[in-house]
Write an enzyme that holds these catalytic residues in place. Sequence first.
Site, PDB file in Angstrom:
ATOM      1  N   CYS A 180      -2.038  32.977  10.122  1.00  0.00           N
ATOM      2  CA  CYS A 180      -1.773  33.672  11.381  1.00  0.00           C
ATOM      3  C   CYS A 180      -1.229  32.733  12.457  1.00  0.00           C
ATOM      4  O   CYS A 180      -1.908  32.419  13.437  1.00  0.00           O
ATOM      5  CB  CYS A 180      -3.025  34.390  11.842  1.00  0.00           C
ATOM      6  SG  CYS A 180      -3.512  35.632  10.645  1.00  0.00           S
ATOM      7  N   GLU A 227       0.814  -1.222   0.000  1.00  0.00           N
ATOM      8  CA  GLU A 227       0.000   0.000   0.000  1.00  0.00           C
ATOM      9  C   GLU A 227       0.848   1.273   0.000  1.00  0.00           C
ATOM     10  O   GLU A 227       0.832   2.031   0.962  1.00  0.00           O
ATOM     11  CB  GLU A 227      -0.855   0.051   1.268  1.00  0.00           C
ATOM     12  CG  GLU A 227      -1.765  -1.110   1.481  1.00  0.00           C
ATOM     13  CD  GLU A 227      -2.393  -1.083   2.878  1.00  0.00           C
ATOM     14  OE1 GLU A 227      -3.556  -1.463   2.979  1.00  0.00           O
ATOM     15  OE2 GLU A 227      -1.725  -0.683   3.853  1.00  0.00           O
ATOM     16  N   TYR A 240       5.321  18.611  11.170  1.00  0.00           N
ATOM     17  CA  TYR A 240       6.421  17.665  11.412  1.00  0.00           C
ATOM     18  C   TYR A 240       7.810  18.286  11.244  1.00  0.00           C
ATOM     19  O   TYR A 240       8.799  17.562  11.261  1.00  0.00           O
ATOM     20  CB  TYR A 240       6.421  16.518  10.387  1.00  0.00           C
ATOM     21  CG  TYR A 240       5.161  15.785  10.114  1.00  0.00           C
ATOM     22  CD1 TYR A 240       4.403  15.222  11.136  1.00  0.00           C
ATOM     23  CD2 TYR A 240       4.752  15.576   8.796  1.00  0.00           C
ATOM     24  CE1 TYR A 240       3.260  14.496  10.842  1.00  0.00           C
ATOM     25  CE2 TYR A 240       3.615  14.847   8.505  1.00  0.00           C
ATOM     26  CZ  TYR A 240       2.870  14.315   9.534  1.00  0.00           C
ATOM     27  OH  TYR A 240       1.762  13.596   9.242  1.00  0.00           O
ATOM     28  N   GLY A 243       1.756   5.077  -0.654  1.00  0.00           N
ATOM     29  CA  GLY A 243       0.987   6.313  -0.805  1.00  0.00           C
ATOM     30  C   GLY A 243       1.911   7.428  -1.257  1.00  0.00           C
ATOM     31  O   GLY A 243       1.931   7.817  -2.419  1.00  0.00           O
ATOM     32  N   ARG A 244       2.732   7.896  -0.306  1.00  0.00           N
ATOM     33  CA  ARG A 244       3.649   9.008  -0.572  1.00  0.00           C
ATOM     34  C   ARG A 244       4.494   8.793  -1.836  1.00  0.00           C
ATOM     35  O   ARG A 244       4.620   9.693  -2.663  1.00  0.00           O
ATOM     36  CB  ARG A 244       4.594   9.173   0.632  1.00  0.00           C
ATOM     37  CG  ARG A 244       5.515  10.379   0.555  1.00  0.00           C
ATOM     38  CD  ARG A 244       6.583  10.301   1.666  1.00  0.00           C
ATOM     39  NE  ARG A 244       5.987  10.057   2.962  1.00  0.00           N
ATOM     40  CZ  ARG A 244       5.508  10.997   3.770  1.00  0.00           C
ATOM     41  NH1 ARG A 244       5.603  12.254   3.423  1.00  0.00           N
ATOM     42  NH2 ARG A 244       4.973  10.677   4.926  1.00  0.00           N
ATOM     43  N   ARG A 297       2.598  20.105   6.414  1.00  0.00           N
ATOM     44  CA  ARG A 297       3.705  19.241   6.849  1.00  0.00           C
ATOM     45  C   ARG A 297       4.874  19.990   7.485  1.00  0.00           C
ATOM     46  O   ARG A 297       5.411  19.522   8.503  1.00  0.00           O
ATOM     47  CB  ARG A 297       4.195  18.353   5.701  1.00  0.00           C
ATOM     48  CG  ARG A 297       3.113  17.380   5.200  1.00  0.00           C
ATOM     49  CD  ARG A 297       3.647  16.381   4.184  1.00  0.00           C
ATOM     50  NE  ARG A 297       4.652  15.514   4.767  1.00  0.00           N
ATOM     51  CZ  ARG A 297       5.940  15.614   4.542  1.00  0.00           C
ATOM     52  NH1 ARG A 297       6.410  16.528   3.720  1.00  0.00           N
ATOM     53  NH2 ARG A 297       6.782  14.800   5.136  1.00  0.00           N
TER      54      ARG A 297
HETATM   55  C1  LIG Z   1      -0.343   5.688   5.724  1.00  0.00           C
HETATM   56  C2  LIG Z   1      -0.513   4.269   5.370  1.00  0.00           C
HETATM   57  C3  LIG Z   1      -0.001   3.783   4.167  1.00  0.00           C
HETATM   58  C4  LIG Z   1       0.792   4.629   3.198  1.00  0.00           C
HETATM   59  O1  LIG Z   1       1.952   5.136   3.733  1.00  0.00           O
HETATM   60  P1  LIG Z   1       2.987   5.948   2.785  1.00  0.00           P
HETATM   61  O2  LIG Z   1       4.090   6.292   3.685  1.00  0.00           O
HETATM   62  O3  LIG Z   1       2.266   7.145   2.278  1.00  0.00           O
HETATM   63  O4  LIG Z   1       3.400   5.031   1.700  1.00  0.00           O
HETATM   64  C5  LIG Z   1      -0.230   2.464   3.866  1.00  0.00           C
HETATM   65  N1  LIG Z   1      -0.933   1.655   4.696  1.00  0.00           N
HETATM   66  C6  LIG Z   1      -1.443   2.098   5.861  1.00  0.00           C
HETATM   67  C7  LIG Z   1      -2.204   1.162   6.724  1.00  0.00           C
HETATM   68  C8  LIG Z   1      -1.251   3.403   6.246  1.00  0.00           C
HETATM   69  O5  LIG Z   1      -1.736   3.831   7.408  1.00  0.00           O
END
Ligand SMILES: *Cc1c(COP(=O)(O)O)cnc(C)c1O
Length: 443
Positions: A366, A295, A339, A297-298, A335
């Site tokens: 602000c 999975e 962070y 994402g980033r 971000r």
């Molecule tokens: C956030 C998350 C991802 C994706 O993480 P990335 O760092 O964006 O690749 C995948 N699986 C789960 C369960 C997540 O919480």
Amino acid sequence: MAESVNQHIKPFNTKRNSKGNLEISGCDTVKLAQTYGTPLYVMDEVTLRKIANEYKNAFSSYEKVNLMFASKALMTGAIAQILHSEGFGFDVVSGGEIYTLLNAGIDLKYAAFNGNNKTYDEIENALKNNIGHVSVDNFYEISLLNSIAQKLGKKQKILLRITPGIECHTHEYIQTGHLDSKFGFDLTQTDEAVRKIQNECKNLEITGLHAHIGSQIFETKVYYDEIGVLMKELKRLNDTFNLNLYEINIGGGLGITYIEDDCPPSVDKIAGVILTSIKDNCEKYNIEPPALYIEPGRSIVGTAGVTLYTIGSSKQVPNGRKYIAVDGGMADNPRPSMYGALYSAEIANNKEDMPLQTVTVAGRFCESGDILIKNIELNSPQSGDILCVYNTGAYGYSMSSNYNRVLKPAMVLVNNSQSDIIVKRETYEQLTQNDVLVREKVR
Ligand SMILES: *Cc1c(COP(=O)(O)O)cnc(C)c1O
């Protein structure tokens, strides 16, 4: 090993054009700013499809792989359609993400529902729309999910989300696999969870295990170890409870290059480690290769995205820093303030011959903490210049807010010298459409 998209700061086809302006996939960014206004999110379709293909190719030798985009990084109808056309399914965590998929015409059978506190309505809607998997996070959810599945007369496939106890060196808030985490079952609780499912939950079918160890990860060994934990537990649960668990979901987390010093592994490299670990653990435990879900994402959407801002005011602190302020900030990209995340940027209009100055890029919101980039060298920035901040495709728009009642920016998709709006700029009418005004007091 070939370089991958996540090892680059800029989108794939980024260069200076004959006017000296920054151009992405044939689109002049200064013209984009003029046409669509700023702040503007720009997503490069070429880079997006390129990284999607890198993932596909890197795992092509493993038949039972399922690539699932982690929607929380960036979810819009168009982005979902593009990734689905590349063969991706989706990891979703809310009713809103599910609605966006359905609205884009994507079948929920390609989706897995995650999260540590899904609501009744969200689960019911997901099940009604035949969601592929639900990742069950805790004991409360086992009962809740079973009762909803029972009511709907369904047998729902589930994975058990576990906390593998793996520490990776990333920001504390984006670390999730360590033992003291709010997500998933501790390994000392899995027996009880499986017993509960077997004895009390006729409408649930447990098919495997799920874990996610964190985000913006540069190490490879953590994945090798995570898979070891998942497969050991899979084998143990199968033997103990006479089950036939055959799926593992290893989460996401691969890092990207925000600044020169970042050095994430390539997709090929990470895929190699993952597949080696599966092979080694299959031999070790004498089990068949499991179906694999990953999975990211980033690493899918991060590098493809940039944000364009217009520089407005500036301030020279006597004997101190020089601030330049842009027309966006923590509301379109939280971000840095949340962070302390770092970014690279450059002036998009033709200024490459102008002397470099060290400045701090401030947002317009602000909060003193609304600083986008501290101490960056830019070519003589001044009001009216367009600033291009790189790597904003992930967790920018998806974490954006209306803080200070500022409108959310538009997003355009660029490819082959063409640009198309994929998210319209918000309007003041939309901003106030849910406001209910008080009735005038009757005296
Ligand atoms: C956030 C998350 C991802 C994706 O993480 P990335 O760092 O964006 O690749 C995948 N699986 C789960 C369960 C997540 O919480």
